[in-house]
Design an enzyme around this catalytic site. Structure first.
Site, PDB file in Angstrom:
ATOM      1  N   CYS B  85      29.380 -28.642 -19.822  1.00 41.45           N
ATOM      2  CA  CYS B  85      30.368 -27.734 -20.712  1.00 41.45           C
ATOM      3  C   CYS B  85      31.001 -26.407 -19.826  1.00 41.45           C
ATOM      4  CB  CYS B  85      28.915 -27.049 -21.397  1.00 41.45           C
ATOM      5  SG  CYS B  85      29.607 -26.541 -22.835  1.00 41.45           S
ATOM      6  N   HIS B 194      25.471 -32.019 -22.796  1.00 41.08           N
ATOM      7  CA  HIS B 194      24.333 -30.948 -22.025  1.00 41.08           C
ATOM      8  C   HIS B 194      22.744 -31.938 -21.789  1.00 41.08           C
ATOM      9  CE1 HIS B 194      25.724 -27.103 -22.382  1.00 41.08           C
ATOM     10  NE2 HIS B 194      26.823 -27.779 -23.638  1.00 41.08           N
ATOM     11  N   GLU B 196      20.646 -31.151 -19.554  1.00 41.67           N
ATOM     12  CA  GLU B 196      19.537 -30.730 -19.224  1.00 41.67           C
ATOM     13  C   GLU B 196      18.748 -30.063 -20.461  1.00 41.67           C
ATOM     14  OE1 GLU B 196      22.216 -29.649 -20.031  1.00 41.67           O
ATOM     15  OE2 GLU B 196      22.753 -27.151 -20.327  1.00 41.67           O
TER      16      GLU B 196
END
Lengths: 80, 223
Positions: B85, B194, B196
């Site tokens: 990002c 994302h 994560e």
């Protein structure tokens, strides 16, 4: 005090959604003149004394490195 | 294995990135933007957020942070670097990756679970996937529209440097539905969604993000 102005615009081929939104808002407010709107950025840089050619050259370097992203933007530098 | 996670002022996802690193079985090392010191890490993650308030352009000021000087030098020597990002934006501004990320074409900040198709399984961060694998991970950004000139786009396509594409409707106007790309060497990867946030079904939509972090361990062991 001198002033150096840097205008930064998205390259013509890069989509400008903000400009498009402004273009769409204008006729809603009764302004019917615009066929297109592109939105950019303006930097006003103040220097001591009159603007010199050397300062303009320095600002052009700074614009290339920081103020504009040459991948998507163009810029112009001028004394005002 | 030690993986650095950089915190800039305005970074949001450093904790989740560090958590993902731990889930993958590595040690997460916090790196501070103001220190030109990578603490001897084997790889670096630039996490998501709004570093320096997104002032000027996303990533434009972070790119000159002291820690980035070291990261750029090491990335050019082959150290794996993943930008997620805002991290992807920083990598583009730092010219470690081509192109730029601009305002979403509909101008809205998007936050949703996004299906991606993995297109490249040879990069340092994607080897743990299978070619064409479909994954679901969160997408949350306002400036995620990947833009570049035609020549760059052709080069990315011809050299298998697009690591993932959005499936279905184009969420943000990215050229050729690009969600992530890699550099020529395959060690630097930028990804807009994302991974994560998708490492544990308790806290994310899937565990599809975990292979990104496991891939880099494989890449480092293989060295």
């Amino acid at each position: 005090m001198g002033k150096i102005v840097v205008d930064v615009m998205l390259k013509p081929e890069i989509l400008d959604p903000q400009g498009k939104a402004v273009a769409a808002a204008l006729p809603r407010l009764g302004f019917s003149f615009a066929t297109d709107v592109r939105q950019g950025k303006r930097f006003e840089i103040t220097v001591d004394g009159d603007v010199t050619a050397a300062q303009i050259a320095e600002v052009e370097k700074a614009a290339e490195v920081l103020l504009a992203n040459p991948v998507i933007e163009t810029f112009t530098v001028r004394a005002e | 294995m030690r993986i650095g996670v950089v915190t800039f002022p305005g970074t949001l996802d450093d904790r989740d990135a560090a958590r993902a690193v731990k889930y993958a079985g590595a040690e997460a090392v916090s790196l501070w933007h103001g220190d030109a010191d990578l603490k001897g890490v084997d790889a670096v993650i630039l996490p998501g957020g709004f570093s320096y308030g997104d002032y000027l352009r996303c990533g434009a000021i972070s790119r000159f942070a002291p820690v980035m000087t070291e990261i750029i030098a090491q990335a050019n020597k082959g150290m794996p670097v993943l930008g997620i990002c805002n991290g992807f934006q920083v990598l583009c501004e730092a010219h470690l990756l081509p192109g730029a990320l601009t305002r979403n074409h509909e101008l809205h900040f998007l936050c949703r679970d996004q299906t991606l198709k993995i297109e490249n399984t040879t990069s340092a961060w994607t080897s743990n996937f299978t070619q064409g694998q479909e994954i679901v991970i969160p997408l949350k950004n306002g400036e995620g529209s990947f833009q570049c000139d035609d020549e760059t786009l052709k080069s990315l396509e011809d050299n298998n440097r697009i690591i993932a594409r959005y499936l279905g409707e184009n969420p943000n106007g990215s050229r050729n539905l690009i969600a992530g790309i890699t550099n020529e060497r395959g060690n630097v990867v930028g990804l807009m969604p994302h991974p994560e946030h998708a490492i544990d079904s308790l806290t994310g939509p899937s565990t599809d993000g975990l292979p990104f972090f496991i891939s880099v361990l494989t890449a480092m062991v293989g060295k």
